[in-house]
Design a protein around this motif. Structure first.
Motif, PDB file in Angstrom:
ATOM      1  N   UNK A 275       0.796  -1.221   0.000  1.00 60.11           N
ATOM      2  CA  UNK A 275       0.000   0.000   0.000  1.00 60.11           C
ATOM      3  C   UNK A 275       0.831   1.275   0.000  1.00 60.11           C
ATOM      4  N   UNK A 276       0.128   2.378  -0.257  1.00 61.93           N
ATOM      5  CA  UNK A 276       0.786   3.684  -0.298  1.00 61.93           C
ATOM      6  C   UNK A 276       1.101   4.174   1.108  1.00 61.93           C
ATOM      7  N   UNK A 277       2.018   5.119   1.199  1.00 57.70           N
ATOM      8  CA  UNK A 277       2.329   5.820   2.461  1.00 57.70           C
ATOM      9  C   UNK A 277       2.436   7.309   2.169  1.00 57.70           C
ATOM     10  N   UNK A 278       2.527   8.079   3.242  1.00 55.44           N
ATOM     11  CA  UNK A 278       2.817   9.501   3.077  1.00 55.44           C
ATOM     12  C   UNK A 278       4.292   9.659   2.703  1.00 55.44           C
ATOM     13  N   UNK A 279       4.583  10.555   1.758  1.00 57.75           N
ATOM     14  CA  UNK A 279       5.974  10.760   1.340  1.00 57.75           C
ATOM     15  C   UNK A 279       6.846  11.210   2.510  1.00 57.75           C
ATOM     16  N   UNK A 280       7.876  10.430   2.857  1.00 58.23           N
ATOM     17  CA  UNK A 280       8.850  10.969   3.801  1.00 58.23           C
ATOM     18  C   UNK A 280       9.586  12.113   3.096  1.00 58.23           C
ATOM     19  N   UNK A 281       9.697  13.223   3.773  1.00 58.33           N
ATOM     20  CA  UNK A 281      10.384  14.360   3.136  1.00 58.33           C
ATOM     21  C   UNK A 281      11.460  14.914   4.051  1.00 58.33           C
ATOM     22  N   UNK A 282      12.506  15.370   3.417  1.00 63.12           N
ATOM     23  CA  UNK A 282      13.538  16.124   4.098  1.00 63.12           C
ATOM     24  C   UNK A 282      13.393  17.548   3.578  1.00 63.12           C
ATOM     25  N   UNK A 283      13.104  18.465   4.460  1.00 69.98           N
ATOM     26  CA  UNK A 283      12.849  19.836   4.039  1.00 69.98           C
ATOM     27  C   UNK A 283      13.865  20.753   4.709  1.00 69.98           C
ATOM     28  N   UNK A 284      14.709  21.371   3.900  1.00 71.17           N
ATOM     29  CA  UNK A 284      15.663  22.335   4.444  1.00 71.17           C
ATOM     30  C   UNK A 284      15.148  23.726   4.141  1.00 71.17           C
ATOM     31  N   UNK A 285      15.059  24.530   5.196  1.00 68.74           N
ATOM     32  CA  UNK A 285      14.568  25.895   4.987  1.00 68.74           C
ATOM     33  C   UNK A 285      15.549  26.894   5.565  1.00 68.74           C
ATOM     34  N   UNK A 286      15.750  27.960   4.819  1.00 67.02           N
ATOM     35  CA  UNK A 286      16.562  29.082   5.292  1.00 67.02           C
ATOM     36  C   UNK A 286      15.669  30.303   5.166  1.00 67.02           C
ATOM     37  N   UNK A 298      13.138  33.650   1.835  1.00 68.85           N
ATOM     38  CA  UNK A 298      12.772  32.296   2.250  1.00 68.85           C
ATOM     39  C   UNK A 298      13.208  31.323   1.163  1.00 68.85           C
ATOM     40  N   UNK A 299      14.045  30.402   1.600  1.00 68.76           N
ATOM     41  CA  UNK A 299      14.544  29.409   0.665  1.00 68.76           C
ATOM     42  C   UNK A 299      14.149  28.028   1.197  1.00 68.76           C
ATOM     43  N   UNK A 300      13.670  27.165   0.323  1.00 69.43           N
ATOM     44  CA  UNK A 300      13.303  25.817   0.770  1.00 69.43           C
ATOM     45  C   UNK A 300      13.783  24.789  -0.242  1.00 69.43           C
ATOM     46  N   UNK A 301      14.280  23.688   0.280  1.00 66.55           N
ATOM     47  CA  UNK A 301      14.669  22.559  -0.559  1.00 66.55           C
ATOM     48  C   UNK A 301      13.919  21.342  -0.043  1.00 66.55           C
ATOM     49  N   UNK A 302      13.192  20.703  -0.933  1.00 68.33           N
ATOM     50  CA  UNK A 302      12.351  19.575  -0.525  1.00 68.33           C
ATOM     51  C   UNK A 302      12.846  18.322  -1.223  1.00 68.33           C
ATOM     52  N   UNK A 303      13.145  17.324  -0.444  1.00 63.15           N
ATOM     53  CA  UNK A 303      13.583  16.053  -1.020  1.00 63.15           C
ATOM     54  C   UNK A 303      12.566  15.001  -0.596  1.00 63.15           C
ATOM     55  N   UNK A 304      11.896  14.434  -1.577  1.00 69.80           N
ATOM     56  CA  UNK A 304      10.760  13.564  -1.292  1.00 69.80           C
ATOM     57  C   UNK A 304      11.067  12.141  -1.762  1.00 69.80           C
ATOM     58  N   UNK A 305      10.869  11.188  -0.862  1.00 70.23           N
ATOM     59  CA  UNK A 305      11.076   9.767  -1.188  1.00 70.23           C
ATOM     60  C   UNK A 305       9.776   9.216  -1.754  1.00 70.23           C
ATOM     61  N   UNK A 306       9.720   9.102  -3.068  1.00 68.98           N
ATOM     62  CA  UNK A 306       8.454   8.697  -3.691  1.00 68.98           C
ATOM     63  C   UNK A 306       8.345   7.189  -3.835  1.00 68.98           C
ATOM     64  N   UNK A 339      11.273  14.907  -6.251  1.00 71.62           N
ATOM     65  CA  UNK A 339      10.670  13.639  -5.837  1.00 71.62           C
ATOM     66  C   UNK A 339      11.487  12.531  -6.492  1.00 71.62           C
ATOM     67  N   UNK A 340      12.027  11.663  -5.667  1.00 69.09           N
ATOM     68  CA  UNK A 340      13.026  10.714  -6.153  1.00 69.09           C
ATOM     69  C   UNK A 340      12.539   9.283  -5.981  1.00 69.09           C
ATOM     70  N   UNK A 341      12.712   8.515  -7.050  1.00 64.39           N
ATOM     71  CA  UNK A 341      12.402   7.084  -6.962  1.00 64.39           C
ATOM     72  C   UNK A 341      13.439   6.388  -6.074  1.00 64.39           C
ATOM     73  N   UNK A 342      12.976   5.466  -5.254  1.00 68.13           N
ATOM     74  CA  UNK A 342      13.866   4.607  -4.469  1.00 68.13           C
ATOM     75  C   UNK A 342      13.302   3.190  -4.510  1.00 68.13           C
ATOM     76  N   UNK A 343      13.980   2.273  -3.887  1.00 68.16           N
ATOM     77  CA  UNK A 343      13.444   0.908  -3.774  1.00 68.16           C
ATOM     78  C   UNK A 343      12.624   0.734  -2.500  1.00 68.16           C
ATOM     79  N   UNK A 344      12.159   1.842  -1.960  1.00 71.65           N
ATOM     80  CA  UNK A 344      11.278   1.771  -0.794  1.00 71.65           C
ATOM     81  C   UNK A 344       9.832   1.585  -1.231  1.00 71.65           C
TER      82      UNK A 344
END
Lengths: 769, 164
Positions: A275-286, A298-306, A339-344
């Motif tokens: 089943x699906x899950x909520x995207x784990x995200x790493x969010x860096x904000x300055x 305001x600067x934001x970088x979002x890295x999403x494990x899709x 949003x990055x593909x992984x084997x998760x």
């Protein structure tokens, strides 16, 4: 509005209530078919592997087994996915995650199906597992999909961020991490698949968009959409998780292959794994402010494990990008997402849709900046809040909203706010109290550039009922109640005079999805459009039948009424009208969800605002956080269904409580470690306080858009409020969710302090004895 | 009323009382009660969810006490009185059901039968319960929709009324 008021005629027992509380309601996973088979899916044994061979011969010969299907048995497209069909129904050469399907079995008994799964021989060659977005982005990382490991990137900027940081008095930079939250609908995925004698297929399986399932299934089965009937309601919870296909391709393929009904119902472990899950995200904000506390940059970088496949990973990232600025006015902005593909496990659509993660980060930034400037965090927000006619977060025109200001003000009426002013009391040396606040403005609808059609049908049925049909689903949110309340309001009739049809592609028009906090607004708009022509035709007919001028007619209980010399008198029953023919008493409307005129993909037009205040108690000896109280204010326009409204906010909020304190579907090397509800911890009643919800119904003058969605907004602002309260209680900033108790444990110095305070301890103990 | 499913040598006669009626079933003694209910007897008011005794969706009463039917095997029911949600909702209007209906104590409704069963057992043990006691009684029942808001309103109400 006094949401809980029983004087309100709108607080009413749900039309589906009696069947639910008595256990009589047949969920789609409760259904059986005559002579039915049991279907099962063989999932990959590895998170990333090449398939060398699949041998089904032994499984096929197993007693009771009627079919074993693999990629070779798919007549049409071997793929599904709402935005792009890149998830194979059955893997042929490559498995990309632990839950990937390799084969499916239909057998006479559950046991035989289970045994047959063990007898399918698959030869795998294990490949390196990309278990994080960082690993997948490494140069030389194996490609999970031919086009590469990046599903989607976003880039939004305005002004000159780098230059503006030079002018900031305070700058806060932090990285926030959020968990792989599981929807945890109590009813796992399943359904019944029935081939009909005329070649048609009936699919009884939960989804949030029946027509979309039908389209996807037609593509896989290579049969016309019209030969598939999708019955998609009622549903035992979804929260976004059943929006994508899950059990349907397998049930459909097996049923058509065997020409017998096939029942499928995932075990919890299969539901977790596939089943699906909520995207784990790493969010860096300055984020930087000037000396007056005005946000400058305001600067934001979002890295999403899709995860392994896309489903709605792209749109979720768009949503996160849009919501990274919140309800604040910031001249210089730079947000980039990947949003990055992984084997998760596959991440996908989940209540809040990417807002939860970035709002946690953004509100954390606001609190930290307020600390730097040494002002009230709520005051810092006020200084930066958008005003009625300001543009939306991405500079797009939006429907004017004062929601943020309204909820900002109203939250100060909460009793918890009063406690905060009076300063919180700690009940002992190691039980520390804190109070935190947060707010958010959340978009509804699918956003610019995405087909977001809506509509419905109204008719007088042959049975003499005012009947509506919508392609929406009831998964608990209370859509049936909302429709009933709206219709009674329009037609002044009784529950018995109505018939509501939803969730069946054979009987309903296409109405778009039941997602994105859009359904209440869409059915409200539909009925507003349908009411006038329907009444016109109804009164015309009644007038023709009775000779009474139609201007004198009204609808009411069980029929048409008129005022005669001060008395209200029934002139015809609905049944009498129906008996005279119903052909020209049906009207359908179709329209598009309101969208911004500015072409910014995914940008929203209608927003709901919320503010939340929470009191926590942290036990410094155990690191455990107890939630003492939660008060919400929500500005979403008029309340149609108070029971549903309050339920959405309370329920969304407790989902966020779990997201903040206990919930994480832990993966290790591409494998789920948390396999069931013994280690995946959703809140119990003992973890949850009584909450209070205040609804602000006032909309700006001239607003014609009606009730805004509340399905998601309850779940987006609680996490930062809890983290802020924990900061007050412990002096520690949490930046990674769920909060780990070990981070809040005090060190040995504190234990010595307690040692020194033995008098205090023994005194309090003697009191408690 | 009895029904044969997959007859095999391992089956034994099982006699128990099901919602007030005596029932004789030929079943594998290790068959789970949840499967007997949902598949053999088509009593689908009892729900299946985690299957490891954590969620409470499959709760039933056995001799008046709550059991997760996913962890209960057929032989454990021998000679016992089993009551499911169908047994509770068959009779007079139950005050627990009424409270759930009027207070909005459910949304999707999938956890509701289990919740009702737990409260039924608790009210039997504590005819005049406090909210805290009622809460304790629901510690084994998970709800994912309501955030327990509506359920709290149910408990408040049950703590005030005279149980039947």
């Amino acid at each position: 509005m006094m949401l809980l008021s029983r004087e309100s005629s709108k607080w009413k027992v749900r039309p589906d209530g009696k069947e639910k509380v008595t256990g009589r309601l047949r969920y789609l996973t409760d259904m059986k078919g005559a002579n039915m088979l049991y279907g099962r899916v063989l999932r990959s044994s590895y998170p990333h592997a090449r398939i060398h061979s699949i041998d089904i011969s032994v499984a096929l010969r197993h007693p009771g087994v009627k079919a074993v299907l693999t990629h070779r048995d798919i007549p049409g497209l071997n793929g599904f996915g709402i935005s792009q069909p890149d998830q194979p129904v059955f893997c042929d050469e490559l498995v990309r995650f632990e839950g990937d399907a390799v084969a499916a079995v239909a057998a006479e008994t559950k046991e035989a199906a289970e045994e047959a799964l063990q007898l399918i021989q698959v030869e795998y060659e294990e490949l390196d597992v990309l278990s994080s977005p960082e690993a997948a982005l490494d140069e030389g990382a194996p490609l999970i999909h031919p086009a590469g490991n990046i599903l989607h990137e976003t880039d939004y900027s305005r002004g000159d961020v780098e230059g503006a940081f030079q002018n900031c008095t305070y700058i806060v930079e932090e990285t926030y991490e959020t968990p792989r939250q599981m929807h945890t609908y109590l009813e796992t995925e399943g359904g019944l698949f029935v081939p009909e004698a005329d070649g048609k297929l009936i699919v009884y399986a939960p989804t949030q968009h029946g027509y979309k399932d039908r389209m996807q299934l037609a593509r896989i089965l290579a049969i016309p959409e019209e030969t598939i009937r999708v019955i998609s309601s009622p549903i035992g919870g979804s929260f976004g998780g059943k929006d994508e296909l899950n059990v349907q391709p397998y049930g459909a393929l097996l049923a058509l292959h065997c020409q017998r009904p096939v029942k499928m119902h995932f075990s919890r472990w299969e539901s977790v794994k596939a089943g699906l899950k909520r995207h784990p995200m790493k969010v860096t904000m300055k984020t930087g402010i000037d000396s007056d506390g005005k946000l400058l940059a305001h600067q934001a970088r979002i890295l999403s494990d899709t995860g392994a496949y896309s489903t709605l990973g792209g749109p979720v990232l768009n949503f996160a990008t849009e919501h990274a600025m919140g309800p604040y006015l910031i001249p210089h902005v730079d947000v980039k997402g990947k949003a990055v593909y992984t084997n998760n496990g596959v991440s996908g659509e989940f209540r809040g849709f990417g807002g939860n993660q970035v709002i946690f980060a953004l509100e954390g930034q606001m609190d930290r900046l307020a600390e730097q400037l040494q002002i009230e965090p709520w005051e810092l927000r006020r200084r930066n809040l958008r005003q009625l006619n300001d543009l939306g977060p991405m500079g797009q025109r939006i429907v004017p909203t004062d929601g943020p200001k309204q909820v900002w003000e109203a939250l100060q009426r909460s009793p918890i706010w009063q406690k905060r002013i009076e300063s919180t009391k700690n009940s002992s040396l190691w039980l520390r109290r804190g109070i935190g606040l947060a707010m958010a403005m959340h978009g509804s609808g699918l956003g610019y550039g995405i087909p977001d059609h809506a509509g419905g049908t109204i008719r007088l049925s042959k049975e003499g009922k005012i009947e509506v049909a919508f392609g929406h689903e009831e998964f608990g949110q209370g859509l049936l109640s909302t429709l009933e309340i709206l219709m009674q309001d329009h037609f002044q009739c009784e529950r018995d005079d109505l018939n509501i049809i939803i969730g069946d592609t054979e009987l309903v028009p296409s109405s778009g999805s039941s997602t994105a906090s859009r359904t209440t607004n869409m059915v409200w708009q539909s009925l507003n459009r349908l009411k006038a022509p329907f009444l016109e035709a109804l009164f015309e007919r009644a007038s023709f039948l009775t000779g009474i001028p139609k201007e004198q007619l009204q609808t009411g209980r069980s029929g048409i009424w008129m005022d005669k010399k001060g008395y209200r008198q029934q002139v015809l029953t609905y049944k009498q009208i129906a008996d005279s023919g119903v052909e020209d008493l049906e009207f359908t409307t179709a329209f598009h969800y309101p969208i911004t005129p500015d072409p910014i993909i995914g940008a929203h037009y209608l927003y709901t605002s919320t503010a939340v205040i929470v009191e926590v108690e942290v036990n410094l000896l155990t690191g455990m956080v107890t939630i003492i109280g939660i008060d919400h204010v929500v500005a979403a326009g008029p309340v149609i269904n108070p029971m549903g409204y309050v339920g959405q906010i309370e329920g969304g909020s407790v989902m966020a409580l779990g997201f903040t304190l206990t919930e994480d579907a832990v993966m290790d090397g591409g494998r789920y470690v948390t396999k069931n509800l013994d280690t995946y911890m959703i809140p119990t009643i003992l973890d949850v306080p009584v909450q209070h919800v205040e609804a602000i119904e006032e909309l700006p003058d001239g607003d014609s858009f009606g009730p805004r969605g509340v399905g998601e907004v309850g779940s987006v602002a609680l996490a930062p409020a809890i983290v802020s309260a924990v900061r007050q209680a412990t002096g520690k900033w949490v930046k990674s969710l769920p909060i780990k108790p070990e981070e809040l444990l005090q060190d040995s110095l504190f234990l010595e302090e307690i040692e020194g305070e033995k008098t205090y301890e023994s005194k309090s103990q003697s009191v408690s004895k | 009323m009895s029904q044969k499913v997959n007859p095999s040598v391992s089956e034994k006669m099982l006699t128990f009382e099901m919602n007030g009626k005596t029932m004789n079933l030929s079943v594998d003694p290790a068959r789970r009660l949840i499967d007997i209910l949902r598949y053999d007897l088509d009593l689908t008011g009892t729900k299946v969810s985690c299957e490891i005794g954590r969620c409470g969706a499959c709760m039933v009463l056995i001799d008046g006490k709550t059991y997760n039917s996913c962890l209960t095997m057929a032989y454990q029911c021998e000679g016992k009185k089993v009551v499911t949600i169908e047994g509770i909702s068959a009779g007079e209007v139950d005050p627990i059901l009424q409270a759930f209906l009027e207070e909005g104590g459910f949304q999707c409704g999938y956890c509701t039968p289990g919740m009702v069963i737990s409260l039924k057992a608790l009210l039997k043990e504590h005819p005049h319960p406090t909210v805290e006691q009622l809460k304790e009684g629901l510690a084994g029942n998970l709800c994912r929709c309501t955030g327990y808001g509506g359920i709290y309103r149910v408990l408040e109400r049950l703590s005030r009324i005279e149980p039947v």
